[in-house]
Structures are given as C-alpha cells and as structure tokens.
Design a protein around this motif. Sequence first.
Motif, mmCIF file in Angstrom:
data_model
loop_
_atom_site.group_PDB
_atom_site.id
_atom_site.type_symbol
_atom_site.label_atom_id
_atom_site.label_comp_id
_atom_site.label_asym_id
_atom_site.label_seq_id
_atom_site.Cartn_x
_atom_site.Cartn_y
_atom_site.Cartn_z
ATOM 1 N N THR A 191 49.604 54.694 50.345
ATOM 2 C CA THR A 191 50.774 55.451 49.897
ATOM 3 C C THR A 191 51.949 54.503 49.769
ATOM 4 O OG1 THR A 191 50.025 57.488 50.966
ATOM 5 C CG2 THR A 191 52.361 57.337 50.433
ATOM 6 N N VAL A 192 52.680 54.619 48.681
ATOM 7 C CA VAL A 192 53.824 53.751 48.398
ATOM 8 C C VAL A 192 55.102 54.577 48.440
ATOM 9 C CG1 VAL A 192 54.969 52.457 46.549
ATOM 10 C CG2 VAL A 192 52.565 52.047 47.064
ATOM 11 N N THR A 193 56.108 54.069 49.153
ATOM 12 C CA THR A 193 57.417 54.726 49.193
ATOM 13 C C THR A 193 58.541 53.788 48.780
ATOM 14 O OG1 THR A 193 57.796 54.136 51.517
ATOM 15 C CG2 THR A 193 56.646 56.213 51.086
ATOM 16 N N LEU A 194 58.250 52.502 48.606
ATOM 17 C CA LEU A 194 59.272 51.511 48.292
ATOM 18 C C LEU A 194 59.289 51.190 46.810
ATOM 19 C CD1 LEU A 194 58.839 48.887 51.156
ATOM 20 C CD2 LEU A 194 60.651 50.585 50.940
ATOM 21 N N ASN A 195 60.485 51.056 46.265
ATOM 22 C CA ASN A 195 60.646 50.590 44.896
ATOM 23 C C ASN A 195 60.085 49.169 44.764
ATOM 24 O OD1 ASN A 195 61.691 50.490 42.193
ATOM 25 N ND2 ASN A 195 63.390 49.267 42.985
ATOM 26 N N ASN A 196 59.720 48.804 43.546
ATOM 27 C CA ASN A 196 59.257 47.445 43.237
ATOM 28 C C ASN A 196 58.100 47.013 44.130
ATOM 29 O OD1 ASN A 196 61.123 47.295 41.238
ATOM 30 N ND2 ASN A 196 62.451 45.806 42.225
ATOM 31 N N THR A 197 57.088 47.865 44.199
ATOM 32 C CA THR A 197 55.877 47.533 44.943
ATOM 33 C C THR A 197 54.773 47.158 43.957
ATOM 34 O OG1 THR A 197 56.384 48.969 46.829
ATOM 35 C CG2 THR A 197 54.078 48.433 46.471
ATOM 36 N N TYR A 198 54.041 46.104 44.280
ATOM 37 C CA TYR A 198 52.895 45.697 43.468
ATOM 38 C C TYR A 198 51.624 46.297 44.058
ATOM 39 C CZ TYR A 198 55.921 42.130 41.356
ATOM 40 O OH TYR A 198 56.929 41.479 40.683
ATOM 41 N N TRP A 199 50.873 47.007 43.220
ATOM 42 C CA TRP A 199 49.566 47.504 43.642
ATOM 43 C C TRP A 199 48.512 46.580 43.065
ATOM 44 C CZ3 TRP A 199 46.461 52.124 41.320
ATOM 45 C CH2 TRP A 199 45.308 52.338 42.095
ATOM 46 N N GLN A 200 47.798 45.888 43.932
ATOM 47 C CA GLN A 200 46.795 44.938 43.506
ATOM 48 C C GLN A 200 45.410 45.415 43.916
ATOM 49 O OE1 GLN A 200 47.926 41.114 45.076
ATOM 50 N NE2 GLN A 200 49.761 40.969 43.806
ATOM 51 N N SER A 201 44.437 45.040 43.110
ATOM 52 C CA SER A 201 43.060 45.452 43.376
ATOM 53 C C SER A 201 42.527 44.769 44.626
ATOM 54 C CB SER A 201 42.175 45.095 42.176
ATOM 55 O OG SER A 201 42.321 43.731 41.842
ATOM 56 N N PRO A 202 41.597 45.420 45.315
ATOM 57 C CA PRO A 202 40.964 44.765 46.469
ATOM 58 C C PRO A 202 40.121 43.586 45.997
ATOM 59 C CG PRO A 202 39.868 46.832 45.949
ATOM 60 C CD PRO A 202 41.088 46.775 45.083
ATOM 61 N N ALA A 203 39.710 42.765 46.935
ATOM 62 C CA ALA A 203 38.940 41.567 46.595
ATOM 63 C C ALA A 203 37.626 41.919 45.913
ATOM 64 C CB ALA A 203 38.687 40.743 47.850
ATOM 65 N N THR A 204 37.024 43.021 46.321
ATOM 66 C CA THR A 204 35.751 43.458 45.736
ATOM 67 C C THR A 204 35.872 44.909 45.290
ATOM 68 O OG1 THR A 204 34.510 41.971 47.193
ATOM 69 C CG2 THR A 204 33.283 43.763 46.129
ATOM 70 N N VAL A 205 35.482 45.177 44.049
ATOM 71 C CA VAL A 205 35.495 46.539 43.520
ATOM 72 C C VAL A 205 34.058 46.926 43.214
ATOM 73 C CG1 VAL A 205 36.327 48.080 41.720
ATOM 74 C CG2 VAL A 205 37.784 46.201 42.536
ATOM 75 N N SER A 206 33.532 47.882 43.947
ATOM 76 C CA SER A 206 32.152 48.322 43.728
ATOM 77 C C SER A 206 32.109 49.375 42.634
ATOM 78 C CB SER A 206 31.570 48.884 45.023
ATOM 79 O OG SER A 206 32.343 49.998 45.468
ATOM 80 N N SER A 207 30.898 49.636 42.143
ATOM 81 C CA SER A 207 30.729 50.676 41.137
ATOM 82 C C SER A 207 29.366 51.345 41.341
ATOM 83 C CB SER A 207 30.828 50.082 39.733
ATOM 84 O OG SER A 207 29.786 49.148 39.507
ATOM 85 N N PRO A 208 29.262 52.645 41.138
ATOM 86 C CA PRO A 208 30.384 53.536 40.796
ATOM 87 C C PRO A 208 31.259 53.777 42.020
ATOM 88 C CG PRO A 208 28.374 54.810 41.112
ATOM 89 C CD PRO A 208 27.972 53.361 41.210
ATOM 90 N N SER A 209 32.532 53.963 41.774
ATOM 91 C CA SER A 209 33.475 54.216 42.860
ATOM 92 C C SER A 209 34.782 54.682 42.255
ATOM 93 C CB SER A 209 33.715 52.949 43.694
ATOM 94 O OG SER A 209 34.381 51.958 42.918
ATOM 95 N N ASN A 210 35.736 54.988 43.109
ATOM 96 C CA ASN A 210 37.075 55.318 42.648
ATOM 97 C C ASN A 210 38.088 54.650 43.567
ATOM 98 O OD1 ASN A 210 37.751 57.335 44.864
ATOM 99 N ND2 ASN A 210 35.971 58.338 43.930
ATOM 100 N N CYS A 211 39.294 54.490 43.074
ATOM 101 C CA CYS A 211 40.364 53.855 43.839
ATOM 102 C C CYS A 211 41.678 54.495 43.425
ATOM 103 C CB CYS A 211 40.387 52.349 43.571
ATOM 104 S SG CYS A 211 41.559 51.428 44.605
ATOM 105 N N ALA A 212 42.406 55.028 44.369
ATOM 106 C CA ALA A 212 43.629 55.762 44.059
ATOM 107 C C ALA A 212 44.786 55.289 44.924
ATOM 108 C CB ALA A 212 43.412 57.267 44.246
ATOM 109 N N LEU A 213 45.981 55.508 44.426
ATOM 110 C CA LEU A 213 47.218 55.188 45.147
ATOM 111 C C LEU A 213 48.167 56.359 44.970
ATOM 112 C CD1 LEU A 213 48.876 52.641 46.465
ATOM 113 C CD2 LEU A 213 50.037 52.686 44.266
#
Length: 537
Positions: A191-213
């Motif tokens: 969860t993000v509450t701060l302005n100017n936040t960078y959301w970066q992908s995790p080191a490993t992204v599996s599939s099938p899967s989902n990723c939310a913020l």
Amino acid sequence: MAFKIAIFFTLAAFMNVGQGCETNQVDQLTARQGLDELLKEESYSSANNLWTTPYYYNYQPRTPLPGFANAYEGRTPLNRQQPNYFIKDEDSLPESRLFLGNIATNLIGSSLFNNRFSPANQFRPFANLLNRIPPNSANSRSAFDACTSPAGEAGICTMSSVCSLFAGRPSGSCSLSRVCCVNVVNGCGKTVTLNNTYWQSPATVSSPSNCALTIKLDAKLAEQSFKPICQIRLDMVSFTTAPPVAGTCADTFQVGGATTMAPTICGVNSGQHMYLNVPSSGVTPSDVQLMFNFAAGAATRSWNIKIAMLPCGADYLAPPGCLQYFTSATGRVSSFNWQDSATAQQLNNQNYNICFRTELVSSQPATLACLSVCQVANGGDAFYITTPAPDVADRRPTVGVTPAAAARAAAFAATLSAVETSFLDSAGTRTAVCLYDFLFIAGGRDANGIEADRYCGNALNPAPLPFAAAGSGGALTGPALGGSATSIQVCTPVKPFKITYKTDGTEAAVAVSAPTASVIATADTGNTGFCLDFQQR
C-alpha cells in the motif's frame, strides 16, 4: 565565531551516535502508523486548517491569457522551463534555521549526518542532529513537498527520521533542514500513501500470477493532510510484459478505483504516462488499485512506475477526460505498445483522449497543433491503424482480374491512408474503413485545406489518390479505396487541442451483427498503432 562552531559540533557528537543498518522495504501503510506520533514529537502537531492552507505546492493561480479556450490552456512560453509536478517550489521558505545557513543544511543532509548508512562504516556522530531541530510550525505545510534528487529521481522533502520510517533513501537535501527522500516499493500486495513513490517489480515474477498495489488517498493521513488529492499521474519509467496476440493482451495491466476509464494495456510501454481522476481525498477517502495479471508462459516482465499524487486545484492538472496530457510546444506521442519494431502490434479495446495544453509560440498563444509521423529506423511502422480493403470489382477490369492481380491490388490498398467511416463498393455493399479502429483529429487538414477528422490505414493523409495499376491478368483502373500512400503533416485549429484513439476488440474481420456491428469490415493485418511528432504553431 570559530570557538562557537567548535562547541556546536562537540555537543552534537554526544547526541545519539550511529543507528542501525538500512532496513528492508516496508509497506507504507504499515510504516505510517507511527508517523502521527513522530510528527507530534517533532512539533508538527500544529497543522494548519485543511481547507485554508495552500496546497502541496506553493503555486500561485495565474489568470489565463486572453483568447485561451479554458483554464487549463497554455501558460508557458517556449523559453521558460515547463512546469513539473515533481519539482520542489520552496523559494518562499527560509533556507535554514541554523546559524550556518545552507552550509549546515547540506552538511546535515549528507551521509555524515544521515542515519541511513552502510554497515561497513557505522560511525555517524550527527545522525539524529537533523531530527532534533524542530521545524518551524509556520511552514509545516511544507512537509512532504516534492523534490528532485541530484540523480534526477523524484522524492519528497521530509525529516530523515520520517524517511527512515518509510524505508526511503535520502538523496540530497531540502530547505528547513530536511532531506530529499526517494521512496521505492518492491513487490506485490503493498500500500502506498506517499507522493512520488516508485513501484518496482520484484526480482522474480512467476506466471501465471498476479501482482497488485493499492494507492490509499485520505486527507486524514498525516502525509496527505495538507494536500487533498484529485489526480494521480503514473509515469512508466520502464514497463515490459508479454506482447499482445492479434491485439489482445494475455498479460494485462489495469487500473481500478479511479473515475477515469483507463484502457487495459500490455507489451512495452516505457515512457508512457496516465492521468487518473479520483474523488477529492479531502471529501471522500478512496483506494486506487494498480493490477498486473500474468498469463502462463515465458516472457520478460518488469516495471518501474512512478506514482505522483496531484493536489486539487493545482494549475497543472490534466483537463477532465484526458488520459494523457502534454504541456510543451513540441514532443512525441504514441499509442500504447507502439515500438520501432516490425513485430509490434496495436492493442485492442483502446478508447481514450490525448490532450495538449495550448502553449505560447513567439509570445502568442498557438493557433495550430500539427502532427507528423515519426521517423523510424528499426523496421517499425509509425502509422498503421486498420487495413483498407480493395474493391477489386470496382476496378473495371478490361479482360478480367486474376487472383495475382487481386492480390497486388490488396497489397497496394494496404499501404494507403484512409479517412471517414465507410465506403460503398461496386456491389452496393457498405464496408467499414475508419469505423472500428481510428485516430480522431477534429478539424484535421493538410496544407491545401483538404480536411478529414477520422484517420486510419497505413498513412496519415486526408487527400484522395486516383488508383491505377496493371497486372498480367488485366488492368485495374478506377478510384482508389482510401487516400494517399504518403504520410503528410496534418494540422488542426480546433481548441482545446486533442486527439482520440479508438480500437475495437478484434483484429479479425467483422461481420454484421446488429446492434454491435452494423457494417462489415475486413481483417486487420500487422497493425501497429501510431507514433506522431507534434508541434504547436
């Protein structure tokens, strides 16, 4: 004076020497639970009234120039730096409350005093000196102002202890003895509450899967209490997922919770942006979700998305209904997943507005917005929306049309521009052209005044072109289906400057199936979308 300085640093050396090592990334909603008490301890409890305090930036509302279409229209001459919602504006604030002025501010914000340090060198005698200097409550509205680090990253100005609380990275200094804190969130379910936040992908992204913020917007949060939020801007610093198949995304990126209907996108979208309208957080707390869904299969999946929270009433908000907004006299705009590559494809189910603020050109408001196709060097196609189909029967063959001649006619038609919505062939059948997939440019015209508002095909040109081609099986003569095979510059005087991009849900042929499809259309082949250079005059 030298003696006083020596005493100052000697006393500071006894104040809370080094602190622990850098912590891992944390969820901002979890981190902020201790923020209210921390701000209270640091004399931030005297917050100004939410509705009387100037918003996040110290902007001054400017009276629109005479003749501009609306309040959002052009306020920036070409020789002035363009407004940037990531840049701090603190000219009206005192530089420092220390007797050393800027020298002390920069020194305290440096690694010597910062409590975010490498475990290889843990001696930081002045780590907490910055946080022991209470900020001026008269300028408490400046807490969490935007800033830019020396490396060009967006951040927020805050105390180093607050930066550490959110696991941020101090980079450079701000006024009022604060640091420019760069915030990064890695992974999913945060969860993000701060302005100017960078959301970066995790080191490993599996599939099938989902990723939310989740982006949490609530004026009751201490970090948002001085700036009710009305828009979110997403800047895709990098963005790569699996490419579409026949225009349809297997991997998807979607937005939920905003009043803006953002399209589903995939593929390569580095450098793209979106403006998302949200209800004022000063009135209605809300959550906005950014959601990736990954299909099975191997593909490169990585992203770095900068999240900017834009305050209500700011003069740099995008106009209502604009998914993208450009505030310069020249630049480049492209459809999502457009690439300078022979394999790139346009996306299905796109329907959004791209807006351009009217700029000052030679000290006068621009009167025209002109669009030209981009130059490509790597096999891409800068304009290809819908494949025009040849009406072979209308070529009036002299000795009959062989399949080879018909194929050549089809290949020729596939290179042409097209305008308007449909045409009537020689058999009396109405066929769609720029009806399902098109770029809409209200008032668009060429240098000779030939005008069209819908553009598709494989070239940007409103002018018709006579067709004549010969084949071994017979001559093909007659009017061309579509326009020229050459792209030209198209300009519009209609303000506010805006273009609309729309595609349907398929690249296959469309059969009549009222009420969803009342006009047939041929199949699209190799459509790429568009890349256009714009210039205001």
